[in-house]
Scaffold this motif. Structure first.
Motif, mmCIF file in Angstrom:
data_model
loop_
_atom_site.group_PDB
_atom_site.id
_atom_site.type_symbol
_atom_site.label_atom_id
_atom_site.label_comp_id
_atom_site.label_asym_id
_atom_site.label_seq_id
_atom_site.Cartn_x
_atom_site.Cartn_y
_atom_site.Cartn_z
ATOM 1 N N GLY A 39 13.781 14.011 60.884
ATOM 2 C CA GLY A 39 13.548 12.623 61.237
ATOM 3 C C GLY A 39 14.121 11.648 60.232
ATOM 4 N N GLN A 40 15.133 12.045 59.490
ATOM 5 C CA GLN A 40 15.726 11.153 58.512
ATOM 6 C C GLN A 40 16.627 10.143 59.212
ATOM 7 O OE1 GLN A 40 17.592 13.293 55.359
ATOM 8 N NE2 GLN A 40 15.783 14.491 54.920
ATOM 9 N N ARG A 41 16.647 8.941 58.650
ATOM 10 C CA ARG A 41 17.470 7.874 59.193
ATOM 11 C C ARG A 41 18.399 7.368 58.107
ATOM 12 N NH1 ARG A 41 13.164 3.708 60.888
ATOM 13 N NH2 ARG A 41 15.008 2.446 60.578
ATOM 14 N N PRO A 42 19.663 7.085 58.431
ATOM 15 C CA PRO A 42 20.604 6.617 57.412
ATOM 16 C C PRO A 42 20.270 5.223 56.880
ATOM 17 C CG PRO A 42 21.643 6.619 59.579
ATOM 18 C CD PRO A 42 20.302 7.271 59.726
ATOM 19 N N ASP A 43 19.474 4.444 57.612
ATOM 20 C CA ASP A 43 19.136 3.097 57.167
ATOM 21 C C ASP A 43 17.749 3.010 56.522
ATOM 22 O OD1 ASP A 43 17.793 3.654 59.513
ATOM 23 O OD2 ASP A 43 17.965 1.616 60.302
ATOM 24 N N SER A 44 17.144 4.148 56.208
ATOM 25 C CA SER A 44 15.811 4.155 55.611
ATOM 26 C C SER A 44 15.842 3.649 54.166
ATOM 27 C CB SER A 44 15.214 5.563 55.627
ATOM 28 O OG SER A 44 13.999 5.588 54.905
ATOM 29 N N PRO A 45 14.903 2.775 53.767
ATOM 30 C CA PRO A 45 14.844 2.311 52.382
ATOM 31 C C PRO A 45 14.230 3.352 51.440
ATOM 32 C CG PRO A 45 13.057 1.349 53.630
ATOM 33 C CD PRO A 45 13.900 2.127 54.604
ATOM 34 N N HIS A 46 13.773 4.486 51.990
ATOM 35 C CA HIS A 46 13.104 5.521 51.194
ATOM 36 C C HIS A 46 14.011 6.733 51.003
ATOM 37 C CE1 HIS A 46 9.575 3.102 51.728
ATOM 38 N NE2 HIS A 46 9.754 3.151 53.039
ATOM 39 N N GLN A 47 15.241 6.510 50.542
ATOM 40 C CA GLN A 47 16.180 7.598 50.332
ATOM 41 C C GLN A 47 16.508 7.731 48.858
ATOM 42 O OE1 GLN A 47 19.734 7.301 52.623
ATOM 43 N NE2 GLN A 47 18.703 7.442 54.567
ATOM 44 N N PHE A 48 16.854 8.943 48.451
ATOM 45 C CA PHE A 48 17.293 9.207 47.090
ATOM 46 C C PHE A 48 18.820 9.134 47.051
ATOM 47 C CE2 PHE A 48 13.235 11.410 47.376
ATOM 48 C CZ PHE A 48 12.614 10.896 46.252
ATOM 49 N N THR A 49 19.348 8.727 45.929
ATOM 50 C CA THR A 49 20.792 8.720 45.744
ATOM 51 C C THR A 49 21.268 10.153 45.601
ATOM 52 O OG1 THR A 49 20.624 6.610 44.615
ATOM 53 C CG2 THR A 49 22.653 7.867 44.293
ATOM 54 N N PRO A 50 22.249 10.584 46.401
ATOM 55 C CA PRO A 50 22.730 11.954 46.286
ATOM 56 C C PRO A 50 23.413 12.204 44.943
ATOM 57 C CG PRO A 50 23.725 10.821 48.183
ATOM 58 C CD PRO A 50 22.905 9.839 47.442
ATOM 59 N N ILE A 51 23.300 13.404 44.467
ATOM 60 C CA ILE A 51 23.962 13.807 43.225
ATOM 61 C C ILE A 51 25.281 14.457 43.596
ATOM 62 C CG2 ILE A 51 23.817 15.287 41.202
ATOM 63 C CD1 ILE A 51 20.760 14.992 41.414
ATOM 64 N N PRO A 52 26.414 13.897 43.128
ATOM 65 C CA PRO A 52 27.708 14.462 43.518
ATOM 66 C C PRO A 52 27.956 15.808 42.910
ATOM 67 C CG PRO A 52 27.990 12.554 42.079
ATOM 68 C CD PRO A 52 26.528 12.748 42.284
#
Length: 52
Positions: A39-52
């Protein structure tokens, strides 16, 4: 559901001698097979920054 973790320390690590270590925590519910199923959404304000 109980929470579990695995702690990996460097060989011969001594807390008093070496002091605190940086910590990396990776948490993702393994029962989800895909981001869509979680149920993840790309516009969610509750996301972590991915680690490259």
């Amino acid at each position: 559901m109980p929470l579990s973790a695995t702690l990996y320390l460097p060989a011969a690590y001594d807390q008093e001698r070496d002091g605190p270590l940086p910590t990396f925590v990776w948490a993702y519910p393994t029962e989800f097979k895909s981001a869509a199923a979680a149920g993840q959404r790309p516009d969610s304000p509750h996301q972590f920054t991915p680690i490259p």
